[in-house]
Motif scaffolding. Sequence first.
Motif: not given
Length: 749
Positions: A145, A148-151, A153, A163, A165, A281, A283-284, A314
């Motif tokens: 983790q 990760f690009e997005q840590k 929270d 999450l 988009t 990546w 999140q992609d 996640d």
Amino acid sequence: MDSAEFTPFQDKLKSSLVQVTRTVGQLSSEDLNFHRTSSAEFTESLDEQSQRILALTSAVLKAASTGTDIAAPTLYNEDSIDDNWRGVVDVIDSLLEKADACLDEFTGVIKKLSPSQEDQAPVVKKAPKFPTVYDYGPSKIPKPQLQFEQKPDNSGSGLFHPLLTTKPHATVPLDKSLKTRNIDGEDRYPNPYETEIRDAQYPESVYKTATPKDYLPFEGTTATFVDTLDGVKEMLGELKAANEIAIDLEHHDVHSYHGLVSLMQISTREKDWIVDTLQPWRQDLQILNEVFANPKILKVLHGATMDIIWLQRDLGLYVVGMFDTFHAASALGFQKRSLKFLLDKFVNFEADKRYQMADWRVRPLPEGMFDYARSDTHYLLYIYDCLRNELIENSTENNNLIDYVQERSKNEALQRYDRPVYDAKFGTGPGGWFDLLERNAGVISKEQFAVFKAVHRWRDDVARAEDEGWQCVFPKHMLFRLAMAMPLDMGTLLRTLSPVTPITKDRAGSLLETIKEAKIAGATGPEWRDVAAPRKAAAEPMAIDVEDVDFPVAERYESSQFWGNVLEANEPPAPLEYSLAASSEALRLSLPLPPMPSTVSQAREKLGAAPSQPAPAPAPAPEAEDETKKIFTVKELGGPRKRKVTPVEPADEEPLIPLTELDPIEKEHKKSRKEKKAKKATQSGSNSEADSTPFDYGAADSVLNAPKAKSKVAPPRKHFNPYAKAMDAPSGARKQKTETPGKSVTFRK
């Protein structure tokens, strides 16, 4: 060090070791516990020396294990020596092995390679050792983790924002789906695909019976490991052409506060994929919503309650058109509903459950873990075919089991993830202190209750900061142990937490201060039972501050409702002196006697003052009872007899039947009996003088040696033998053989 320097060093070392051994022997022979209780200075000095020796021992172990793969244990107290004795032995064994190698090299048994030969020597690589079970100690794998690009929270504050988009296959646009609304009394984000999930319907093929399609052989095929974004896009193209896909996840929640989706398994009828979801990546992976949210493609999962939550949290993935095989097994009334049971029932495949609790962050995946992950979805579509046919066969006009599974699966897919909020005051929420105390608490004081809440909050804050699970700080039973002991010094704290995790050890000072402050504040705080009673009675969570409000005290009784006053502690009476007064007092207390006068005058006064008691009224005479019913004989109430017999009554009692009622025959018999009785009495009176003469035993004939009778009428008298009957008795028991001194007897069966 040359040979000239080594000899003095060796002598000095030996003398030091001998002195230490002697000192230890002397100390062990003394009663240290007695001296500890008699002298505070001795206790302090002994503890100081113990800590010094433990620190030196830890330093020696660390130095001895330098350059090896052995982790030297750290000794904090006496208990840690027992807990880490295996580690101490490992270090000593390593030293002995080094000593053996050096001796062999020194004596020439083995020859050390030159530096150039060492470089050319083949290097034997050890097989990597992967953890296959959860390890609650320090993480042996770097935390993914952190890349990760997005840590994650872990703050615990604020709403969880979905999450998403983009929103493929949308009925309601994304901007309208991400507006907060009142849910359960609070403003929250709804499930972005709520409308699409409710409107989705199974394809018509789900309602038709069909022959199950055979799965590909497990041994002859393999899964594709996807760890690049290009690989994900290639997989997505093949998934779009499928009518049904199977999905499963592998999750890790030990070395992460909220948990991590570590793997995603996806299967079609022709192919299996294992997707690495720990890539930066990750999140992609939302592009998979083009398949996951497509209602025309059936998504088959098993027990998807947590999978739906983890996908949202996640990866930002949502499932529309889901078929949960768990609910299908429930609708059919199967004895068991686990995936392991379904695999065994329909496929005759037994999954290796050794990897069920594995650390799925391991990269590269071992072969056993890879096959286990693949087996979860490889057979799932075939199991779906079998369950679908059975659901259709067992459905009725009024009860369609396919619709039942669809409704239950929609409820699972409609779940929405909310960030768990830790409530330190009220103890509510996932992992709050209230649930722990309600299930495990006994009788605890105000101070212990306050310490428990404070330490629970401290553990949660540390776990959030380190992004670790609560158990990696210290487990639940340690939390209760700290609350019960309430240690106020570092030594007691470390002994209570033994073995101490590295995370807690580094923050031991902060934990100790937290316990001290909580204990002081708890002296005037509420009790656990006073907090629990209103909370259990209320249907909704409390909206008041437990620190500022005086809770109603739980109802208490002065005495036991079952035992009454029996259990009350009464003071024993003072011992009486041994005297006449004491004896009379003891007699009075032991027997319920009325108070007695001590003098004659007091007795006369008491008798004179006592009013004359009226004579008691005579009791009414009882009613006459029927004598025939009161007195009876067996002959009277017995069975039939030859003739009627009149019972004979005693002379001084009146007969039951008057003589006037007897017939003449009975009167005659009675008269003859009286005459015979009177005649017998007369004869006995005439023989009274002869009977009064004493018997002369000396002149009597001998019984043993009686002379033979010469009368021809009477038979001759036989010689009397008093032992005649004794001779006819059976023989006695055999005499047992006595044991001869110095010999033993062997018994045989």
